[in-house]
Design an enzyme around this catalytic site. Sequence first.
Site, PDB file in Angstrom:
ATOM      1  N   GLU A 153      57.689  45.990  50.445  1.00  0.00           N
ATOM      2  CA  GLU A 153      58.863  46.872  50.568  1.00  0.00           C
ATOM      3  C   GLU A 153      59.957  46.109  51.209  1.00  0.00           C
ATOM      4  OE1 GLU A 153      55.886  47.480  51.810  1.00  0.00           O
ATOM      5  OE2 GLU A 153      55.576  49.810  51.994  1.00  0.00           O
TER       6      GLU A 153
ATOM      7  N   CYS B  13      57.649  49.969  57.921  1.00  0.00           N
ATOM      8  CA  CYS B  13      58.469  49.855  56.485  1.00  0.00           C
ATOM      9  C   CYS B  13      59.215  51.234  56.308  1.00  0.00           C
ATOM     10  CB  CYS B  13      57.679  49.592  55.214  1.00  0.00           C
ATOM     11  SG  CYS B  13      56.906  48.258  55.115  1.00  0.00           S
TER      12      CYS B  13
ATOM     13  N   ALA C 250      24.874  31.965  38.154  1.00  0.00           N
ATOM     14  CA  ALA C 250      25.033  31.135  36.628  1.00  0.00           C
ATOM     15  C   ALA C 250      23.485  31.396  36.326  1.00  0.00           C
ATOM     16  CB  ALA C 250      25.378  29.837  36.629  1.00  0.00           C
TER      17      ALA C 250
ATOM     18  N   SER D 185      19.070  22.505  39.035  1.00  0.00           N
ATOM     19  CA  SER D 185      20.030  23.765  38.633  1.00  0.00           C
ATOM     20  C   SER D 185      21.486  23.070  38.057  1.00  0.00           C
ATOM     21  CB  SER D 185      20.152  24.751  39.500  1.00  0.00           C
ATOM     22  OG  SER D 185      20.535  24.471  40.686  1.00  0.00           O
TER      23      SER D 185
ATOM     24  N   TRP E  59      23.594  21.130  35.454  1.00  0.00           N
ATOM     25  CA  TRP E  59      24.471  22.491  35.702  1.00  0.00           C
ATOM     26  C   TRP E  59      23.611  23.390  34.693  1.00  0.00           C
ATOM     27  CZ3 TRP E  59      26.988  22.969  40.086  1.00  0.00           C
ATOM     28  CH2 TRP E  59      27.394  21.744  40.540  1.00  0.00           C
TER      29      TRP E  59
ATOM     30  N   ARG F 268      36.308  32.032  43.968  1.00  0.00           N
ATOM     31  CA  ARG F 268      36.274  31.824  45.603  1.00  0.00           C
ATOM     32  C   ARG F 268      37.550  32.081  46.215  1.00  0.00           C
ATOM     33  NH1 ARG F 268      32.878  25.964  45.255  1.00  0.00           N
ATOM     34  NH2 ARG F 268      30.911  27.152  44.651  1.00  0.00           N
TER      35      ARG F 268
ATOM     36  N   THR G  17      20.047  27.376  50.187  1.00  0.00           N
ATOM     37  CA  THR G  17      20.808  26.899  49.374  1.00  0.00           C
ATOM     38  C   THR G  17      21.613  25.306  50.071  1.00  0.00           C
ATOM     39  OG1 THR G  17      21.295  28.849  48.470  1.00  0.00           O
ATOM     40  CG2 THR G  17      23.213  27.112  48.186  1.00  0.00           C
TER      41      THR G  17
ATOM     42  N   ASP H 146      20.648  22.397  47.618  1.00  0.00           N
ATOM     43  CA  ASP H 146      22.054  22.174  46.768  1.00  0.00           C
ATOM     44  C   ASP H 146      23.099  21.121  47.732  1.00  0.00           C
ATOM     45  OD1 ASP H 146      20.430  23.574  44.781  1.00  0.00           O
ATOM     46  OD2 ASP H 146      22.297  25.422  44.786  1.00  0.00           O
TER      47      ASP H 146
END
Lengths: 367, 367
Positions: A60, A92, A162, A176, A178, A192, A204, A208
């Site tokens: 505002e 405001c 995925a 995995s 890709w 993200r 993970t 990974d």
Amino acid sequence: MATNLNSHIWEPWMFRAINLASLAEGQTSPNPLVGAVILDEKNRLVGEGFHLRSGEPHAEIGAIEQAGSLAKGGTLLVNLEPCCHRGKTPPCTDAILRSGIKRVVVAIQDPDQRVSGKGIAFLKESGIEVVTGILEKEAAFLNRAFIFRNRTGRPWGTLKWAMSFDGRIGLSNGKSKWISGEKSRKRVHSLRAKNDAVIVGGGTVRSDNPLLTTRGIADIEPLRVVCSSTLDLPKEAQLWNTELAKTLIFYGPESDARCLENLPSGPERLCLEENTPIKVMEALAQRGCNQVLWECGSSLATKAIQQNCVQELSLFLSPKLLGGVSAMTPLADFGFSSMEQVFKLKEVSSNKSGEDFVLNMLFDNYG
Amino acid sequence: MATNLNSHIWEPWMFRAINLASLAEGQTSPNPLVGAVILDEKNRLVGEGFHLRSGEPHAEIGAIEQAGSLAKGGTLLVNLEPCCHRGKTPPCTDAILRSGIKRVVVAIQDPDQRVSGKGIAFLKESGIEVVTGILEKEAAFLNRAFIFRNRTGRPWGTLKWAMSFDGRIGLSNGKSKWISGEKSRKRVHSLRAKNDAVIVGGGTVRSDNPLLTTRGIADIEPLRVVCSSTLDLPKEAQLWNTELAKTLIFYGPESDARCLENLPSGPERLCLEENTPIKVMEALAQRGCNQVLWECGSSLATKAIQQNCVQELSLFLSPKLLGGVSAMTPLADFGFSSMEQVFKLKEVSSNKSGEDFVLNMLFDNYG
């Protein structure tokens, strides 16, 4: 809220306010997404603004400054009720009164207990016409994360995976990289950027060694969160380098104390009452997260869903067939014995990303 | 084939011929899908037709009859080279000559060895202008099944499965009714109508007791095929009632002779040299099938893919999450150890069917 008979006059401008608000998606936490439009007496556009980041001026204020004296006798359209309390910036409602604006059009009430109708009441008491409920549904969807956190004390959770056309997230040997194509992987960086934190489990990190950044898309990289029940974490990992982005390791009281000594020095560490998705989410809400992204494996993802810590799903479906009886699947067991019990999802959007399909869905129980 | 500089004149009419041809999808086997359009000397539409079923007149004949004397000096457009041999009906090339047509525009050559360029050559020798290669790609796609059978001696295989968003085709307890919605289940009936046979394994008969008909959509119901290696089939099953549609049971030489005695009397039975997908497909091609639908479980589906008996995939993706570590998945193991080895699919079409997504894909190796 009451609907307005003249709502068709205000809807296009409220769309504009919502679009402006969305420009800062993922950047405003713990604040909501807010956009504002000012029309002069003859309903001509004279000012607009949006909230960029916590600590920066509210939407505002930017719009009022741009409109200057042209705001006098005009209309302010804003997707969320203006605040009437002093936070990091002044209320405001005061600025609105000073500007000479005679009408305020609001999409939805602020769920924040410090506002929650008081802003609207104050404006009315001050002699300003207030129109409410314009594009209520659209405005509530835009700020679904902020509203959800205010209501539940936990951030809005989005789960991403995925998967191949035959429902696999990896080969039998664990590989995995890709499954999804290059465009989809870039799209994950944008996803993200719309979140305040990205969560993975210890598994993970071990398998990974992900980086979990937006690759510079976001001005402020989301917090990278590791939930580890064993604290059996590798000595070297991309996440331990906290120059690019902060990392936080959550663990529970049952964790091995010896492992604690071996933890890398870069990341922050926090012991939770219990190392569960719900406690992780509560802790993240306390740190000002409105929305977080689960990028974890099937075991943690399943627990997060079971504890109502996932409100949205972002599925990247890649036109490949991996096969493999023991190959990785996105979710573990929920113990369902009939088709009536299973989770049902509602479509938000479906798009192509290169050759992949990106399907964004809401959990039926999100509301 | 040679491209034609004036192809833009003929393309809209060739599209019409292809559209006409497609009206009989799934009904013409072992014949191809053919549509024909006749324009008079001034390129005005005077006749059209399509091939309805084996034994019925060819598309060209219907169009010539409709055009009558207006065909004289005109142009015939047809998506497949006219035949020059006597099959169940006389050669079309003779009728074309008699009609006084001066130009024939053809999309693709007939892959049938009895024609394969001879029809075009005969027309040219007879003084008719022949234009070829108009909408070649579209015409080849329309008759992909007919072309594939002529080239390989096997019908075109489409594999269909219904899957949840987490890649499951059933719950841990085997229940799978219903993963997809009602609209999708009706769509499967239409998919069956476009095929000459529908194949399941013995396991599907035992667990699901399916009916496998088009529910009256097709004039002639596709042949219902059961591939059973054990011949351990239930005494009572919907497929054994052959009043609605024919049923054929394939088995191999290793089958238990005692089971053979217990087989139901309604269905036809046939012992194959080997009970493998490839032998099943060869036997179905010999019976005049151009295209067949695999509606089997993961084990038979995997074998069918491995033996190159699947050229197309029709995935019904339903917005549900089933979970279940041991829950049924669409495919078994291919033994892949790297992402370079996996099957890649190309999109044909993607649609919504109620809340489900229907994704039609080609196998990369179909051509």
